[in-house]
Enzyme design. Structure first.
Site, PDB file in Angstrom:
ATOM      1  N   THR A 181      -6.306  41.644  32.863  1.00  0.00           N
ATOM      2  CA  THR A 181      -5.356  41.179  31.841  1.00  0.00           C
ATOM      3  C   THR A 181      -4.853  42.336  30.982  1.00  0.00           C
ATOM      4  O   THR A 181      -5.557  43.348  30.815  1.00  0.00           O
ATOM      5  CB  THR A 181      -6.071  40.138  30.942  1.00  0.00           C
ATOM      6  N   ASP A 182      -3.685  42.152  30.384  1.00  0.00           N
ATOM      7  CA  ASP A 182      -3.169  43.166  29.446  1.00  0.00           C
ATOM      8  C   ASP A 182      -3.984  43.182  28.150  1.00  0.00           C
ATOM      9  O   ASP A 182      -3.878  44.125  27.365  1.00  0.00           O
ATOM     10  CB  ASP A 182      -1.677  42.930  29.145  1.00  0.00           C
ATOM     11  N   GLU A 183      -4.813  42.148  27.935  1.00  0.00           N
ATOM     12  CA  GLU A 183      -5.531  42.053  26.664  1.00  0.00           C
ATOM     13  C   GLU A 183      -6.570  43.159  26.500  1.00  0.00           C
ATOM     14  O   GLU A 183      -7.028  43.428  25.394  1.00  0.00           O
ATOM     15  CB  GLU A 183      -6.159  40.658  26.506  1.00  0.00           C
ATOM     16  N   TYR A 227     -13.465  37.835  25.027  1.00  0.00           N
ATOM     17  CA  TYR A 227     -12.821  37.699  26.345  1.00  0.00           C
ATOM     18  C   TYR A 227     -12.306  39.052  26.825  1.00  0.00           C
ATOM     19  O   TYR A 227     -12.648  39.503  27.928  1.00  0.00           O
ATOM     20  CB  TYR A 227     -11.666  36.688  26.274  1.00  0.00           C
ATOM     21  N   LYS A 277     -13.464  41.457  30.014  1.00  0.00           N
ATOM     22  CA  LYS A 277     -12.561  41.864  31.103  1.00  0.00           C
ATOM     23  C   LYS A 277     -12.501  43.397  31.172  1.00  0.00           C
ATOM     24  O   LYS A 277     -12.474  43.974  32.262  1.00  0.00           O
ATOM     25  CB  LYS A 277     -11.155  41.291  30.891  1.00  0.00           C
TER      26      LYS A 277
END
Ligand code: NAD
Ligand code: TYD
Length: 369
Positions: free
Chosen positions: A144-146, A175, A179
């Protein structure tokens, strides 16, 4: 020599995973696509009803944390590739239960890496010492970009700041931290053991079969049922939205053509402030539901902000565009309309998900096998 490719997709019963499984089953009838999924609250086999009887599709129920089962599956099926999507994926849940995210997202990924390595080692190249031969299994990690953290709002206006593949990791939520950790392990297995890995970091997806705890499907469901639409904080937070089928297309390209050890950022070049997005959705839904313009936006309710709420995500997708020729196919307004149409036409899906009855589908269809 084997000509048929076998691919294990983890988390294939989830939102993005089901689109990936459908795409691969349909595009590659000569492949065997194995969907390995634990069927948590987010896993829904009815997502794949339309392809479940295809001869090149197999569902296996299992937990990526179950090292024995994963190893047994890999030894039996000898996969050529793993496309790893299984994860706990909701930021709000990660704030209340961080350990679940460490277990599934970090430990689960390492279990899969170990199993992939064990297969690859069978093709060990003696000249390269313990490093494995490049003909081994391909491990594709979906991220993810997060992991990159939060951008300043000014980029939205000036168009100057985006996440590139070189942006330093700076996760803020449990989260995104989980990741980020899993991404590091995947790269470590490439650098240390020579495992053939590729990664991609994508922005927020939207589309059909999206679990209604995430912003867009939750808002569609609430507008439909005349319930308040909760917007966290000021609604100024910005996300870069991508149609899920465009993500599945990008995954197909990266899996087949991505360079080993490389990361590809995937995004929609489509930034929206949450409040503006919800207003657009309200306008679309008023039209579809035959309500007078301005009706649904009265449901907007500003609520307490999410803890550690990242202000802005925005992807620079130049690399995947120039190296692999990928670009989003749909304009956001069109994608959002299609999404609304899908949710309105699939009330049974939404009823199943909101009542919990979708979780019986495995027993009904597979008899608990
Ligand atoms: P999702 O929550 O809809 O689906 C996750 C799937 O993983 C479910 O089918 C669930 O049953 C399965 N799963 C969970 N724990 C498991 C376990 N221990 N063993 C086996 N299966 C398990 O998630 P999603 O939104 O489809 O996201 C898929 C992947 O894409 C995730 O890795 C996520 O981090 C990543 N991603 C999501 C987005 C997004 O906008 N949704 C954006 C970028 C990246
Ligand atoms: P979400 O769909 O949970 O995705 P993510 O947190 O991974 O980006 O949330 C998207 C944005 O919408 C995020 O800024 C949080 C916000 N949001 C709300 O304002 N209200 C809600 O009810 C939800 C679920 C999210």
């Amino acid at each position: 020599m084997r000509t048929r490719k076998t691919i294990v997709v983890t988390g294939g019963a989830g939102f993005i995973g089901s689109h990936v499984v459908r795409r691969f089953v349909r595009q590659y009838p000569e492949y065997k696509i194995i969907n390995f999924d634990k069927l948590t609250y987010a896993g829904n086999l009815t997502n794949l009803r339309d392809i479940e009887d295809e001869p090149n599709y197999l569902f296996v129920k299992g937990d990526i944390l179950d090292a024995g089962l994963v190893q047994q599956l890999f030894e039996q099926e000898q996969p050529d590739g793993i496309i790893h999507l299984a994860a706990e994926s909701h930021v709000d849940r990660s704030i209340s239960n961080p350990l679940d995210f460490v277990q599934t997202n970090v430990l689960g990924t390492v279990v899969l890496l170990n199993a992939a390595l064990a297969l690859s080692n069978k093709e060990k190249d003696p000249k390269r010492n313990w490093k494995i031969n490049s003909t081994g299994i391909r491990f594709y990690h979906i991220s993810t970009d997060e992991v990159y953290g939060s951008l300043e709002a000014k980029g939205l206006v000036a168009g100057e700041t985006y996440f590139t593949e070189e942006t330093r990791y700076d996760p803020h939520s449990p989260y995104s931290a989980s990741k980020a950790a899993s991404d590091h392990f995947v790269r470590a297995y490439h650098d240390t053991y020579g495992l053939d890995v590729v990664l991609s970091n994508c922005s927020n997806n939207y589309g059909s079969h999206h679990f209604p705890e995430k912003l867009i499907p939750l808002a569609i469901n609430n507008i439909k049922n005349n319930k308040p639409i909760p917007i966290y904080g000021s609604g100024e937070n910005v996300r870069d939205w991508l149609w899920v089928e465009d993500h599945a297309k990008a995954i197909d390209l990266v899996f087949h053509q991505g360079e080993s050890g490389e990361t590809y950022n995937i995004g929609g070049n489509n930034e929206w402030r949450n409040a503006d997005l919800i207003r657009l959705l309200c306008r679309i839904m008023d039209g579809k539901l035959g309500r007078p313009p301005g009706t649904s936006k009265q449901l907007i309710t500003f609520v307490e902000d999410r803890a550690g709420h990242d202000l802005r995500y925005a992807i620079d997708a130049t690399k995947i565009r120039t190296k692999l020729g990928w670009q989003p196919s749909l304009k956001f307004e069109e994608g959002l309309e299609r999404t609304v149409d899908w949710f309105l036409a699939n009330q049974d899906w939404l009823d199943g998900v909101t009542s919990g009855s979708y979780q019986d589908y495995y027993e009904q269809q597979y008899g608990g096998r």
